[in-house]
Design a protein around this motif. Structure first.
Motif, PDB file in Angstrom:
ATOM      1  N   ASP A 284       0.809  -1.151   0.004  1.00 44.22           N
ATOM      2  CA  ASP A 284      -0.057   0.061  -0.047  1.00 44.22           C
ATOM      3  C   ASP A 284       0.783   1.267   0.067  1.00 44.22           C
ATOM      4  O   ASP A 284       0.706   2.110  -0.621  1.00 44.22           O
ATOM      5  N   SER A 285       1.810   1.325   0.908  1.00 41.04           N
ATOM      6  CA  SER A 285       2.658   2.494   0.655  1.00 41.04           C
ATOM      7  C   SER A 285       3.505   2.847  -0.692  1.00 41.04           C
ATOM      8  O   SER A 285       3.695   3.754  -1.090  1.00 41.04           O
TER       9      SER A 285
ATOM     10  N   GLU B 269      -0.336 -12.798  -2.425  1.00 41.66           N
ATOM     11  CA  GLU B 269      -1.782 -12.344  -2.262  1.00 41.66           C
ATOM     12  C   GLU B 269      -2.209 -10.929  -2.824  1.00 41.66           C
ATOM     13  O   GLU B 269      -3.394 -10.734  -2.896  1.00 41.66           O
ATOM     14  N   LYS B 270      -1.483 -10.091  -3.261  1.00 44.04           N
ATOM     15  CA  LYS B 270      -1.657  -9.088  -3.728  1.00 44.04           C
ATOM     16  C   LYS B 270      -0.794  -8.369  -4.889  1.00 44.04           C
ATOM     17  O   LYS B 270       0.629  -8.223  -4.384  1.00 44.04           O
ATOM     18  N   CYS B 271      -1.305  -8.082  -6.093  1.00 45.24           N
ATOM     19  CA  CYS B 271      -0.453  -7.674  -7.032  1.00 45.24           C
ATOM     20  C   CYS B 271      -1.147  -6.775  -7.732  1.00 45.24           C
ATOM     21  O   CYS B 271      -2.224  -7.089  -8.259  1.00 45.24           O
ATOM     22  N   VAL B 272      -0.634  -5.563  -8.052  1.00 45.17           N
ATOM     23  CA  VAL B 272      -1.218  -4.460  -8.535  1.00 45.17           C
ATOM     24  C   VAL B 272      -0.521  -4.020  -9.974  1.00 45.17           C
ATOM     25  O   VAL B 272       0.724  -3.617  -9.961  1.00 45.17           O
TER      26      VAL B 272
ATOM     27  N   ASP C 175       3.350  -8.115  -3.482  1.00 44.85           N
ATOM     28  CA  ASP C 175       3.659  -7.987  -2.170  1.00 44.85           C
ATOM     29  C   ASP C 175       4.620  -9.000  -2.026  1.00 44.85           C
ATOM     30  O   ASP C 175       5.410  -9.907  -2.597  1.00 44.85           O
ATOM     31  N   ASN C 176       5.382  -8.654  -0.680  1.00 42.84           N
ATOM     32  CA  ASN C 176       6.689  -9.321  -0.268  1.00 42.84           C
ATOM     33  C   ASN C 176       6.542 -10.807  -0.164  1.00 42.84           C
ATOM     34  O   ASN C 176       7.872 -11.387   0.082  1.00 42.84           O
TER      35      ASN C 176
END
Length: 152
Positions: free
Chosen positions: A21-22, A46-49, A64-65
């Motif tokens: 998010d940051s 979990e999250k890729c944008v 995500d990391n």
């Protein structure tokens, strides 16, 4: 069709973010807009944008990391300032390298160049003068802000 004629452009660079998010907020401040988001449980993603910058028609992928995806080198440890690998930097063409650097610092980047550099890059036939600045992005990625230059 050979590989030379099959490559028709550059699409995106992908970054594994410590804090998605940051990192998204940082790149939104640089003019990128989210265009798609997904997850891939098979890769622990979990999250890729996918972000797009209309002004330069360039995509940036933020993952995500925890993602188990192929990458260069080892995973970054919390105390590491940066990890050296094959991806040297992202480079954005800007109108003013110092203004871009200062804006990125406001958004959370860390200073790398301590100002603007002017360099003469020469070979046997010509000299190309470049003016740039450098920052570390939120994940340690090196970002170069390069004023318009003609290498031809």
């Amino acid at each position: 069709m050979d590989l030379k004629s099959n490559i028709i452009g550059v699409h995106h660079v992908s970054i594994k973010a410590i804090d998605v998010d940051s990192t998204l907020d940082f790149y939104k401040n640089l003019g990128f807009e989210p265009v798609h988001q997904w997850s891939l449980p098979d890769f622990n993603l979990e999250k890729c944008v996918m972000l797009h910058h209309k002004g330069i028609n360039f995509y940036l992928e933020i993952c995500d990391n925890n993602a188990d995806m192929p990458t260069q080198g080892r995973k970054r440890k919390p105390d590491d300032e940066y990890i050296e690998n094959a991806l040297l930097h992202l480079c954005f063409v800007v109108n003013d390298a110092d203004t871009a650097r200062k804006q990125a610092l406001v958004y959370g980047a860390k200073d790398l160049s301590k100002g603007v550099s002017e360099l003469d890059l020469s070979d046997e036939t010509k000299i190309v003068r470049v003016k740039n600045s450098l920052v570390y992005g939120l994940n340690g990625e090196v970002i170069e802000f390069l004023e318009k230059v003609d290498f031809n």
